[in-house]
Design a protein around this motif. Structure first.
Motif, short mmCIF file in Angstrom:
data_model
loop_
_atom_site.label_atom_id
_atom_site.label_comp_id
_atom_site.label_asym_id
_atom_site.label_seq_id
_atom_site.Cartn_x
_atom_site.Cartn_y
_atom_site.Cartn_z
N LEU A 159 0.81 -1.22 0.00
CA LEU A 159 0.00 0.00 0.00
C LEU A 159 0.84 1.27 0.00
CD1 LEU A 159 -2.83 -0.96 2.55
CD2 LEU A 159 -2.86 -1.12 0.05
N VAL A 211 2.41 2.74 2.59
CA VAL A 211 1.98 3.57 3.72
C VAL A 211 3.02 3.47 4.82
CG1 VAL A 211 -0.48 3.36 3.20
CG2 VAL A 211 0.61 1.67 4.69
N TYR A 266 -5.18 4.38 4.37
CA TYR A 266 -5.14 4.21 2.92
C TYR A 266 -6.55 4.33 2.33
CZ TYR A 266 -4.95 1.86 -1.59
OH TYR A 266 -5.09 1.56 -2.93
#
Length: 735
Positions: A129, A131, A142
């Motif tokens: 992701l 992140v 997210y």
């Protein structure tokens, strides 16, 4: 994303380690922030992450379920980072969801951040992701970022055309702030220090320098001896911080091929001790774009989607989400920037007459003018002919002007060229023009000064029609001046008193052609005497008793007079001024108006009002009495003998026309009152139907009262639109 294929092909269960951790977890008592003691697990959620065929799959297991022996996930989340799409499988309900994690039906929704994810799974999730946050928070943030981008994209599709239009609006003129300070804001002051000296100086906010002053008095109005502007004296020792009342300023500019009208709210703020350097506040609140066909698109600066402030297409909502209604008592007529008028004269505005109107007007609402111009194109001719006050009297539907078809504009107005010059020279308005028409029709020649006096009194030929055949206009004016000086009452009120007096005198069979009768020495005294003779003692006594219980009726009637009065060639709606007017109307027409207090109670509560329908050619003769609600809905219409005759069908179209006209004058407060009036009316109708109340006397004897009242109802179509009509329907359904 083939979510169903992924779900069936790649099934995930809780690891043995997770099951053991859940088994060893126990409820622990904790104190919440609001003081309550609750039992919680140390960990509420366990998560597993996998990347399968390019898709991130996150399985969520709840401690509550795991302790009961279940190793199946409560939710399975599938995320495709390339498209930004994600779906969640709800195991219990066996359905797909597009909601973010924070909106799922967690058992412990207030502690979903108490979660566990194996370190290797956590690293996999963060890398996929991209992140920085760990575990649940990383996934949740997210999803929120994706939703925010999607929301911005939806907003962008709506706002991009608006931004294109706004990008074409040019910059403000270089001298804009100076012009606003000197021309758009009409409040000026002289600040001075208290002194016993006969001659002293003070600081003039217009001149921006010390000027000589004599005997100033705090808050007293005066004129600056240098610039001759109207000022207000302010003693520095008695003046704290203050600001001028908000005013409106307008700026017209080219906007690509269109023209933009920009509306500003302007004021000055004076800080204590800093009176020579006030702070200027200029806030642009609206923009109206006019295309080549002079069709308008409106924008206002406000809060967009409860998110941020920007230019929004449409009209500002008049109330906020907390149901608190927004009122702005500011006068929207304001100064219009004139220094670019020569340039604007080369645009489509040259065919509107607006430039000529701006040059000769200190205050104006250009939007109202341009909107009215669409309905009344003759306004352009009036403005270009220099008949500015006639234009202003017509704006916003205040007056209706009849113009004949003629190449000679003066003849089209019903006057000659010499009268046109007089009208322009004296800056006469609608009443002045009416008297010039009367002058020509009757082949008279009245002094200009007298016509100007009649206009100041707001008197038209129709107002004096009851006496013009008996006296010359010069004698009428002289008589009204004397009576005003004698009684201390305004002339407009005395005209009404005079008309009422002659009407009552004729009812008493007095010789109203005799000068001693139609021209009494003391009009007010003679009027009062006639009232007493015309069954007046009873009326006066009855009025006193009514006013004891309902003291605000007279003031309410006077306050709604301008709002509800309206007329055309055939019919006119008149608002009574006093309780006596209502009682006399009831006595003359012989209906129940003067025999019950129910209508006065409704007026006092502003539930409904009484108005008179008259034939325009006989305004003095009672015709029909109407009970109306605040939005113009007519509850009852009655004439002689409490009847509604066949002749009323001819007046129905006028009533509907009147209802449409007054919608433009109604305020938010009126619609609030109307809403309550509808509720009370429906409640009354329901009670009458339940009790089966009947009419026992007259031509309607034996009929159900509620059937008669419902048949008599003429509802107004409100300018508040579909929302208001929906509320009315809801009230009906509730009743």
């Amino acid at each position: 994303m083939k979510k169903e294929y992924l779900r069936k092909t790649y099934q995930t269960v809780a690891t043995d380690e997770m099951m053991k951790m859940a088994e060893n977890d126990h409820l622990v008592k904790e104190k919440t922030w609001y003081g309550a003691v609750v039992e919680n697990y140390k960990t509420d959620i366990y998560m597993r992450c996998q990347v399968i065929e390019g898709i991130l799959k996150v399985s969520f297991f709840q401690t509550h379920d795991m302790r009961l022996g279940s190793n199946k996930p409560a939710y399975e989340l599938y995320i495709d980072k390339d498209t930004g799409r994600f779906f969640t499988w709800d195991t219990a309900r066996r359905k797909w969801k597009t909601a973010i994690l924070d909106h799922m039906d967690w058992i412990f929704y207030d502690r979903i951040s108490r979660s566990y994810m194996a370190p290797e799974d956590n690293l996999l999730m963060k890398q996929y992701l991209d992140v920085a946050e760990d575990g649940y928070n990383g996934i949740s943030n997210y999803q929120n970022d994706v939703r925010e981008r999607q929301l911005k994209e939806r907003h962008r599709r709506e706002t991009e055309p608006w931004d294109f239009v706004m990008s074409r609006v040019p910059a403000l003129p270089k001298d804009w702030e100076r012009w606003v300070d000197k021309q758009a804001i009409h409040y000026n002051y002289i600040f001075y220090d208290y002194s016993r000296k006969k001659i002293q100086t003070g600081y003039c906010s217009w001149c921006e320098k010390e000027v000589p002053i004599k005997k100033p008095k705090h808050n007293k109005m005066g004129k600056c001896p240098c610039c001759r502007h109207t000022i207000q004296y302010k003693a520095k020792g008695r003046t704290g911080r203050f600001e001028t009342a908000a005013e409106t300023a307008y700026l017209l500019q080219p906007c690509g091929d269109d023209v933009v009208l920009r509306q500003f709210k302007v004021l000055r703020h004076y800080a204590k001790g800093g009176y020579e350097t006030p702070k200027l506040y200029i806030f642009e609140e609206r923009r109206v774009i006019y295309n080549s066909a002079m069709e308008s698109s409106r924008f206002y600066y406000g809060l967009y989607k409860n998110s941020y402030s920007r230019w929004i297409k449409g009209e500002r909502v008049s109330y906020n989400p907390y149901r608190m209604y927004y009122y702005d008592n500011r006068d929207y007529e304001g100064a219009v920037y004139r220094r670019n008028l020569l340039y604007l004269a080369r645009t489509k505005l040259s065919r509107t007459g607006l430039g000529e109107l701006i040059r000769q007007s200190d205050r104006l609402d250009p939007e109202v003018y341009l909107e009215t111009l669409r309905e009344k194109p003759y306004l352009e001719q009036l403005a270009k002919a220099g008949l500015i006050m006639v234009v202003k009297d017509i704006l916003g539907g205040k007056r209706e002007l009849e113009i004949d078809s003629s190449h000679d504009f003066a003849k089209a107005l019903g006057i000659d060229k010499n009268q046109m010059r007089r009208l322009r020279k004296d800056k006469g308005g609608f009443q002045y023009l009416a008297w010039l028409k009367y002058e020509k029709q009757n082949k008279k020649n009245y002094p200009d000064q007298m016509l100007k006096q009649l206009e100041q009194w707001q008197a038209e030929p129709s107002d004096l029609g009851f006496i013009l055949k008996k006296m010359s206009l010069v004698r009428i004016c002289n008589y009204l001046k004397k009576q005003s000086a004698l009684s201390g009452r305004p002339v407009k009120e005395l005209i009404s008193t005079w008309r009422d007096y002659l009407f009552m005198a004729s009812r008493l069979k007095a010789d109203t052609e005799a000068e001693l009768v139609f021209k009494p020495k003391d009009l007010v005294a003679k009027h009062d005497e006639t009232v007493s003779l015309c069954g007046g003692e009873e009326i006066v006594k009855q009025a006193e008793e009514i006013l004891e219980h309902y003291p605000d009726i007279d003031s309410i009637c006077r306050s709604i007079q301008e709002k509800y009065e309206y007329g055309d060639k055939q019919y006119t709606i008149i608002v009574p001024k006093t309780v006596e007017d209502i009682l006399v109307e009831g006595a003359v027409l012989g209906h129940c108006l003067d025999r019950t207090d129910i209508y006065f109670g409704r007026i006092q509560r502003r539930e409904s009002f009484i108005v008179f329908l008259r034939k325009t050619e006989a305004l003095d003769c009672p015709y029909y009495t109407l009970e109306i609600e605040p939005d113009g809905t007519a509850r009852q219409k009655r004439t002689t003998g409490d009847k509604q005759n066949a002749d009323f069908n001819k007046a129905k179209r006028f009533i509907m026309k009147w209802q449409r006209e007054i919608q433009k004058r109604l305020t938010e407060e009126d619609f609030i009152l109307a809403k309550e009036s509808i509720r009370l009316r429906k409640k009354e109708f329901k009670e009458l139907r339940e009790t089966k109340a009947k009419i026992w006397h007259g031509h309607l004897a034996g009929k159900l009262l509620v059937d008669v009242l419902e048949a008599d109802l003429m509802e107004a179509v409100s300018s508040m639109g579909e929302e208001w009509e929906g509320e009315k329907a809801d009230l009906s359904a509730a009743a």
